[in-house]
Design a protein around this motif. Structure first.
Motif, mmCIF file in Angstrom:
data_model
loop_
_atom_site.group_PDB
_atom_site.id
_atom_site.type_symbol
_atom_site.label_atom_id
_atom_site.label_comp_id
_atom_site.label_asym_id
_atom_site.label_seq_id
_atom_site.Cartn_x
_atom_site.Cartn_y
_atom_site.Cartn_z
ATOM 1 N N CYS A 114 -3.497 -0.420 -3.687
ATOM 2 C CA CYS A 114 -4.686 -1.210 -3.245
ATOM 3 C C CYS A 114 -5.669 -1.762 -4.381
ATOM 4 O O CYS A 114 -6.257 -2.637 -4.511
ATOM 5 C CB CYS A 114 -5.356 -0.525 -2.140
ATOM 6 S SG CYS A 114 -4.277 -0.415 -0.664
ATOM 7 N N CYS A 117 0.725 -1.184 0.038
ATOM 8 C CA CYS A 117 0.021 -0.104 0.097
ATOM 9 C C CYS A 117 0.811 1.189 0.016
ATOM 10 O O CYS A 117 2.002 1.075 0.764
ATOM 11 C CB CYS A 117 -1.275 0.108 1.169
ATOM 12 S SG CYS A 117 -1.762 1.733 1.484
ATOM 13 N N GLU A 118 0.448 2.142 -0.635
ATOM 14 C CA GLU A 118 1.054 3.603 -0.778
ATOM 15 C C GLU A 118 0.795 4.542 0.159
ATOM 16 O O GLU A 118 1.789 5.237 0.653
ATOM 17 C CB GLU A 118 0.932 4.035 -2.268
ATOM 18 C CG GLU A 118 1.703 3.473 -3.361
ATOM 19 C CD GLU A 118 1.026 3.531 -4.614
ATOM 20 O OE1 GLU A 118 0.220 4.688 -4.835
ATOM 21 O OE2 GLU A 118 1.100 2.644 -5.531
ATOM 22 N N GLY A 167 -6.874 0.913 1.090
ATOM 23 C CA GLY A 167 -7.883 0.161 0.294
ATOM 24 C C GLY A 167 -8.209 1.042 -0.969
ATOM 25 O O GLY A 167 -9.121 0.666 -1.471
ATOM 26 N N HIS A 168 -7.494 2.345 -1.064
ATOM 27 C CA HIS A 168 -7.932 3.329 -2.156
ATOM 28 C C HIS A 168 -6.591 3.750 -2.987
ATOM 29 O O HIS A 168 -7.189 3.947 -4.048
ATOM 30 C CB HIS A 168 -8.324 4.753 -1.450
ATOM 31 C CG HIS A 168 -9.436 4.336 -0.246
ATOM 32 N ND1 HIS A 168 -10.616 3.779 -0.562
ATOM 33 C CD2 HIS A 168 -9.387 4.591 1.098
ATOM 34 C CE1 HIS A 168 -11.187 3.678 0.477
ATOM 35 N NE2 HIS A 168 -10.548 4.367 1.790
HETATM 36 ZN ZN LIG Z 1 -3.433 1.661 -0.144
#
Ligand SMILES: [Zn+2]
Ligand SMILES: [Zn+2]
Lengths: 329, 552
Positions: free
Chosen positions: A68, A53-54, A63-64
């Protein structure tokens, strides 16, 4: 792809992984050990998601972000999934992997490898992979999983941070069935005990795949004590068409007789696995003495082991059914 | 930051730091000081007790440029090279891997070269019992005339599998399990050095769980540190290990002894709901029962009125259950059954009666009087073909095609009457015949399936043949996993057919119930397990190993 916070059960493991992520102390190799269907792969994917994940939130995947979303779509370029080809994980796959880790990851800081069923590694492959584990390159993280840790080289075991997965608790399976199979609570509660702590198995049951076999097995349980020898032999032939099914059928019978035995001593319905068939269970419970149940269970258990060990299915079933018949007759 | 396991970061670098093996380290240091180092050592002992570590310290001390009182300095270039794992004069060989086999193969050539930097060339051969016969022979030849500059350290967890010819050429050291107090001390040091906060109770719990292996202890500490929020507590360790508090074990024993089957089953179900590992629980039960038994024998009973016989009966059942749970897909069921039997010893009797009836039935089946003859829909040739067709010579790879299965009627060469071998439950014992032909078979395997040959040659499973079923008993459960592959079994079945005609079935099992004739008492898993819980000194082998329990 689930996030770590959404993982069902495995509190200790989830906590350990979250600590590692938050403290920036991620191991370069994890080994997830435990029975199948309890969620090793789910946790592996969640961990991979968090690692890639960044903009992680408290260590967990956001999650966005782009990563993700790629993970969600199953096409993150830095997430590699390696599993057995045919029956084993082969040296060529390990060589390929060793080549890949030399290159910089495409977009993030690291490669993540999810390696399934590592117990199927050939000895060559295992030896070769050992070198990679000894000299991890950069930020690469390996997540290995197996349901047969005994089959691994001890040197591989000891180079990974080990996470022992256990069967899920009943209420966790219920939760999982409600979430992933959209079952209502009552149905889920009836179904969960049959899963033996494996959500995967529970989901299979929920999808209906295993029900006809169960019906057949339970019919056997009812006829078992009345049938004559001929019928026993015919039944053995009928059940032996498929080795896997025969073993599964015996597993179902085992749980059934286990319930009868447990009920005899506890008279506690909550301890029973076959929650959806209580009436039938309680009806049969009066027909068996505990000694007989014990004997039937032992024999069935052994027969199942034999079948799983590749014994001739029909002969094993014949012997089993005739034995049980002789107990009753 | 990359994770490096505690046991690797904190591997002792000097004899002085090696825990619990002073009887060995002192002898080695003296030998070093007096220049009387042997040519070959055999280090035996359970895993994680410091065999490899000691071997490495010895290797360093032998080549160190500035040794002091038999200890390596750990900062000269020779010491550093060993510590960093790139010394050319210290060769580590893992006999369990292919690399090992290759290295042993040209060992005899290589030992001739003098060491390049140090004084001695040290070969450390780990898990030496895993070597193949060939490799053992090569090693033996080298040991017979060792060049003066070479020292061998052979390490093994299973000394009884090392050939006597090798044993007799080595100075042997037995590493013992590390005592909890020693372990706690070392754990405390490591925790301090690694800045891990851990409380005393947790340390003792770890030491107990590790059962004398320091590596396991450090691995648990590692996991504890990764799991704990700040200080590692006993609760954390229980959570990680899935173990339970003492009082739960106490209640369970009481339920069993009092015949409270229902309560015992309720308790197990509660533990499962709590997410406890039932196999570990069973293991804990065996340790707990063992302690009770020892206390009681030594007259330190705590007022509980459980007879020694009864304690032993419980112990025996649970030890067996724990073994079975390891491989069962329904471990909970195995435990529940054991608990029923443990709390209801009287059920044993009725089981026996049933078993007798089964034996009678099997006799009938074997003699063909019952009930197959009344089942016309089951095909069974009345007269078995006396000369079964041998497999066609063109069939080379048996794994490619299905071997035809004719389950009934097996003829093995001439002289064994076929009607006696109609069903496998009553199958004729043809072990002798098969054993006799086995060397021939092995010859074929060697050419046809090398990995299988290596495996069989290495593990030498004992063999039993009943009817058309050949069972291979492996002592090590690890070996069963290696052998029990459809590919191998199909091949063996095909080969058996080729040698003895007819169709065969091969099973690979862990030697839980090996044929008595081939089972040495020390190899009985119940014995090994008894040694694990009681220690070797307390376990006495009587003539009949099945009666050592003294309980029926
Ligand atoms: Zn992420
Ligand atoms: Zn030095």
């Amino acid at each position: 792809m689930p996030r770590i916070n959404e993982v069902i059960g495995h509190r200790e493991i989830v906590q350990t992984l979250k600590n590692a992520l938050q403290r920036n102390k991620v191991a370069h190799a994890y080994l997830f050990m435990g029975p199948s269907g309890v969620g090793k792969q789910v946790v592996a994917r969640a961990l991979a998601g968090a690692l890639l994940c960044e903009s992680p939130i408290e260590g967990d995947a956001c999650g966005h972000c782009r990563s993700c979303r790629q993970n969600e779509g199953g096409n993150h370029p830095d997430l590699h999934i390696v599993g057995p080809v045919g029956t084993s994980l082969k040296i060529e796959q390990i060589r390929e992997l060793q080549k890949q880790v030399q290159y910089k990851p495409y977009q993030g800081q690291r490669h993540v490898y999810i390696m399934e069923k590592v117990d199927t590694m050939t000895q060559e492959a295992a030896n070769s992979f050992l070198k990679t584990l000894e000299e991890p390159s950069g930020q690469t993280v390996f997540i290995l999983s197996t349901d047969q840790p005994y089959a691994l080289l001890p040197t591989i075991l000891s180079r990974c941070q080990q996470c022992q997965f256990r069967p899920l608790r009943n209420q966790e399976v219920v939760e999982g069935l409600m979430r992933y199979c959209q079952l209502d609570k009552d149905t889920a509660k009836k179904l969960a005990p049959l899963s033996g702590g494996s959500l995967g198995r529970g989901m299979l049951l929920a999808e209906g795949g295993a029900w006809p076999l169960r019906e057949q097995a339970l019919k056997v349980s009812q006829r078992l004590m009345q049938m004559d020898e001929l019928e026993a032999l015919r039944l053995a032939e009928e059940l032996s068409e498929d080795r896997g099914q025969a073993a599964e059928c015996l597993a179902i019978l085992l749980l059934w007789f286990r319930d009868l035995l447990i009920y005899h001593y506890t008279e506690d319905r909550h301890l029973l696995m076959n929650q959806d068939k209580l009436e039938m269970l309680l009806d049969q419970a009066q027909r068996y003495r505990p000694g007989l149940l014990l004997a039937i269970i032992e024999e069935t258990k052994q027969a199942r082991e034999r079948i799983l060990a590749n014994a001739n299915t029909r002969m094993t079933l014949e012997a089993l059914l005739l034995k049980i018949h002789s107990y009753g007759g | 930051m990359a994770y490096k396991a505690l046991y690797r970061t904190w591997r002792p670098q000097k004899f002085q730091d090696i825990v619990g093996q002073q009887h060995i380290t002192r002898t080695l240091q003296n030998a070093l000081l007096q220049g009387k180092v042997a040519h070959a050592y055999l280090f035996c002992g359970p895993r994680g007790t410091g065999k490899t570590t000691t071997a490495k310290v010895l290797a360093k001390a032998l080549n160190c440029l500035e040794p002091a009182s038999g200890e390596p300095c750990n900062h000269c270039q020779n010491c550093l090279a060993v510590n960093e794992g790139n010394s050319v004069d210290v060769v580590e060989i893992d006999a369990a891997s292919n690399r090992g086999i290759d290295e042993i193969r040209d060992l005899r050539e290589r030992v001739k070269f003098t060491p390049s930097t140090g004084r001695r060339k040290v070969y450390i051969i780990d898990e030496v019992h895993m070597l193949t016969d060939q490799a053992f022979n090569a090693l033996l030849k080298t040991l017979e005339e060792p060049p003066g500059h070479v020292v061998f350290v052979l390490a093994t967890t299973e000394a009884h599998k090392v050939p006597v010819t090798i044993l007799s050429r080595c100075q042997r050291f037995d590493f013992r399990r590390i005592k909890p107090a020693e372990m706690v001390e070392r754990l405390r040091e490591v925790a301090k050095g690694a800045a891990i906060e851990v409380n005393e109770e947790a340390l003792w719990l770890i030491a107990k769980a590790a059962e004398g292996g320091l590596r396991d202890a450090l691995s648990i500490l590692d996991q504890g540190a990764a799991f704990a929020v700040d200080t590692v507590t006993a609760g954390d360790i229980h959570s990680i290990l899935g173990t339970v508090q003492q009082d739960i074990l106490q209640s369970m024993v009481k339920f069993l002894a009092d015949g409270k089957t229902g309560e015992a089953l309720q308790l197990v179900s509660k533990l499962a709901d709590l997410g406890k590992d039932l196999r570990l629980f069973t293991r804990e039960m065996t340790t707990f029962l063992r302690d009770l038994l020892v206390d009681s024998i030594e007259g330190r009973g705590t007022g509980e009125q459980i007879s020694n016989d009864n304690l032993f009966y419980l112990l025996k059942l649970l030890v067996q259950a724990e073994q079975d749970m390891k491989w069962s897909s329904q471990p909970g069921l195995v435990l529940e059954l054991a608990l029923v039997k443990a709390s209801r010893p009287e059920l044993g009797g009725s089981l026996e009666a049933l078993t007798q009836r089964v034996a009678e039935l099997e006799r009938q089946l074997a003699s063909g009087t019952l009930p197959r003859s009344r089942a016309p829909e089951i095909t069974m040739p009345a007269e078995p073909n006396p000369t079964p067709t041998p497999p066609s010579p063109s069939r080379t790879d048996p794994t490619e095609e299905k071997v035809p299965v004719t389950p009934v009627n097996k003829t093995i060469k001439e002289g064994i009457s076929p009607e006696k071998t109609s069903l496998h439950v009553g199958g004729e014992d043809v072990s002798g015949v098969v054993r006799q032909g086995w060397p021939d078979l092995m010859g074929d395997i060697k050419n046809g399936k090398k990995p299988l040959w290596i495996l069989l040659n290495e593990t030498k499973p004992s063999l039993e043949a009943q009817g058309n079923i050949v069972t291979l008993f492996f002592e090590d459960d690890f070996d069963v996993r290696r052998a029990d592959k459809p590919e191998y079994k199909k091949y063996l079945e095909w080969l058996l057919g080729k040698h003895f005609s007819g169709s065969w079935e091969v099973r690979c099992v862990h030697a839980k119930k090996p044929p008595l004739s081939t089972l040495k008492p020390e190899e009985d898993p119940v014995y090994t397990e008894a040694v694990r819980i009681f220690g070797k000194d307390l376990v006495i082998l009587e003539n009949d190993p099945s009666e050592t329990g003294g309980v029926k």
